[in-house]
Each structure stands twice: as C-alpha cells, then as structure tokens.
Design a protein around this motif. Structure first.
Motif, mmCIF file in Angstrom:
data_model
loop_
_atom_site.group_PDB
_atom_site.id
_atom_site.type_symbol
_atom_site.label_atom_id
_atom_site.label_comp_id
_atom_site.label_asym_id
_atom_site.label_seq_id
_atom_site.Cartn_x
_atom_site.Cartn_y
_atom_site.Cartn_z
ATOM 1 N N ILE A 1 43.158 32.093 36.483
ATOM 2 C CA ILE A 1 43.376 32.613 35.133
ATOM 3 C C ILE A 1 42.039 33.145 34.635
ATOM 4 O O ILE A 1 41.062 32.404 34.536
ATOM 5 N N LEU A 2 42.005 34.437 34.325
ATOM 6 C CA LEU A 2 40.794 35.044 33.776
ATOM 7 C C LEU A 2 41.129 35.561 32.386
ATOM 8 O O LEU A 2 41.860 36.531 32.230
ATOM 9 N N MET A 3 40.616 34.876 31.388
ATOM 10 C CA MET A 3 40.909 35.212 29.996
ATOM 11 C C MET A 3 39.830 36.109 29.409
ATOM 12 O O MET A 3 38.658 35.989 29.755
ATOM 13 N N THR A 4 40.231 36.985 28.492
ATOM 14 C CA THR A 4 39.269 37.854 27.814
ATOM 15 C C THR A 4 38.542 37.109 26.703
ATOM 16 O O THR A 4 37.433 37.465 26.352
ATOM 17 N N GLY B 1 40.268 32.712 46.807
ATOM 18 C CA GLY B 1 41.546 32.991 47.452
ATOM 19 C C GLY B 1 42.769 32.416 46.763
ATOM 20 O O GLY B 1 43.554 31.724 47.402
ATOM 21 N N PRO B 2 42.968 32.729 45.481
ATOM 22 C CA PRO B 2 44.154 32.203 44.804
ATOM 23 C C PRO B 2 45.433 32.870 45.311
ATOM 24 O O PRO B 2 45.391 33.945 45.904
ATOM 25 N N ASP B 3 46.557 32.221 45.053
ATOM 26 C CA ASP B 3 47.853 32.794 45.424
ATOM 27 C C ASP B 3 48.293 33.851 44.426
ATOM 28 O O ASP B 3 49.068 34.745 44.758
ATOM 29 N N ALA B 4 47.817 33.745 43.184
ATOM 30 C CA ALA B 4 48.137 34.712 42.126
ATOM 31 C C ALA B 4 47.044 34.645 41.067
ATOM 32 O O ALA B 4 46.317 33.654 40.973
ATOM 33 N N ILE B 5 46.939 35.728 40.277
ATOM 34 C CA ILE B 5 45.943 35.785 39.199
ATOM 35 C C ILE B 5 46.635 36.216 37.921
ATOM 36 O O ILE B 5 47.395 37.180 37.916
ATOM 37 N N LEU B 6 46.346 35.502 36.834
ATOM 38 C CA LEU B 6 46.811 35.875 35.503
ATOM 39 C C LEU B 6 45.615 36.449 34.762
ATOM 40 O O LEU B 6 44.571 35.799 34.658
ATOM 41 N N ALA B 7 45.766 37.668 34.260
ATOM 42 C CA ALA B 7 44.658 38.322 33.565
ATOM 43 C C ALA B 7 45.210 39.221 32.464
ATOM 44 O O ALA B 7 45.689 40.317 32.749
ATOM 45 N N GLY C 1 44.850 41.818 29.485
ATOM 46 C CA GLY C 1 43.903 42.774 28.907
ATOM 47 C C GLY C 1 43.064 43.509 29.915
ATOM 48 O O GLY C 1 42.760 43.019 30.994
ATOM 49 N N SER C 2 42.673 44.728 29.533
ATOM 50 C CA SER C 2 41.932 45.605 30.441
ATOM 51 C C SER C 2 40.532 45.096 30.753
ATOM 52 O O SER C 2 39.990 45.399 31.814
ATOM 53 N N VAL C 3 39.936 44.301 29.858
ATOM 54 C CA VAL C 3 38.593 43.778 30.116
ATOM 55 C C VAL C 3 38.598 42.862 31.337
ATOM 56 O O VAL C 3 37.612 42.792 32.062
ATOM 57 N N THR C 4 39.718 42.209 31.591
ATOM 58 C CA THR C 4 39.798 41.328 32.760
ATOM 59 C C THR C 4 40.516 41.980 33.944
ATOM 60 O O THR C 4 40.183 41.702 35.089
ATOM 61 N N VAL C 5 41.470 42.834 33.671
ATOM 62 C CA VAL C 5 42.239 43.456 34.760
ATOM 63 C C VAL C 5 41.375 44.439 35.555
ATOM 64 O O VAL C 5 41.418 44.453 36.788
ATOM 65 N N ALA C 6 40.599 45.249 34.877
ATOM 66 C CA ALA C 6 39.787 46.261 35.571
ATOM 67 C C ALA C 6 38.844 45.644 36.610
ATOM 68 O O ALA C 6 38.821 46.096 37.757
ATOM 69 N N PRO C 7 38.067 44.618 36.258
ATOM 70 C CA PRO C 7 37.194 44.029 37.281
ATOM 71 C C PRO C 7 37.967 43.382 38.431
ATOM 72 O O PRO C 7 37.522 43.408 39.578
#
Length: 114
Positions: A33-36, A91-97, A99-105
């Motif tokens: 999980i990568l939060m903005t 190596g996660p199985d899925a990522i929750l992100a 907003g564009s600040v987190t999705v772009a990277p």
C-alpha cells in the motif's frame, strides 16, 4: 454413546486433516500500500483501515494469510518514488496506490504487479 462420539470425532479429524495441511502450506500473500498522504493524516488512516477491513470481510486477515506493507508518501514525489522502488523490490502480489503521485512512480518501477 461415547463410543459413537469418539468415532465421529476421529472421522471428522481424519477428513479435515488434508484441508488443514493445505491451508498451512499456502504462503501468506503480500499486498503493498503506497499512500499519497502522511502516516499521521487521519483521512489516510481511515482509508487504509477501510481497505484492510474490506479485505478481512473477504477472508484475508492480516497476520494469518496476508501481510500489508504500508508506505506513506506524504505528498512528496521523491519519497513516493523511493517507496515505489522499495515496494516493488519486496515482490508483493498486488499494490494499492491511490492518486497519480503514487501511481506514476509505481508504473515507472513495474508494470508486472497488479
């Protein structure tokens, strides 16, 4: 009567043993999980909590069959890029992100992880 109860218990245990072994052998899934927002932001905490609770409602319980790797970008693009690379490396199985600040990277780091 006790003999029947004992036999029923033994049969139930025997039939359920393969199920228990299969569940124990399955590795826990990892969700990044990568939060903005910052870690101290109440809105961000509510969002992560709601996600974790929704996962639990589907049978994914943290510490039992899933691990959540949380990172908080706090609106900092460089920090989000650093955390994106770090999360992809584990190596996660899925990522929750959100907003564009987190999705772009994350898209720069990988296009293989859902």
């Amino acid at each position: 009567m006790r003999r029947r109860e004992l036999l029923a218990g033994l049969v139930a245990a025997t039939l359920s043993a393969p199920v228990v072994r299969a569940q124990q052998g399955e590795r826990p899934r990892r969700v990044a999980i990568l939060m903005t927002l910052g870690e101290d932001d109440p809105q961000g905490q509510r969002r992560v909590k709601a996600f974790v609770e929704a996962m639990e409602a589907q049978g994914w319980v943290e510490g039992r069959n899933v691990t959540f790797e949380r990172r908080w970008g706090a609106g900092d693009v460089a920090r989000s890029q650093q955390f994106a690379a770090e999360l992809v490396a584990i190596g996660p199985d899925a990522i929750l992100a959100p907003g564009s600040v987190t999705v772009a990277p994350l898209l720069q780091a990988t296009r293989q992880i859902p």
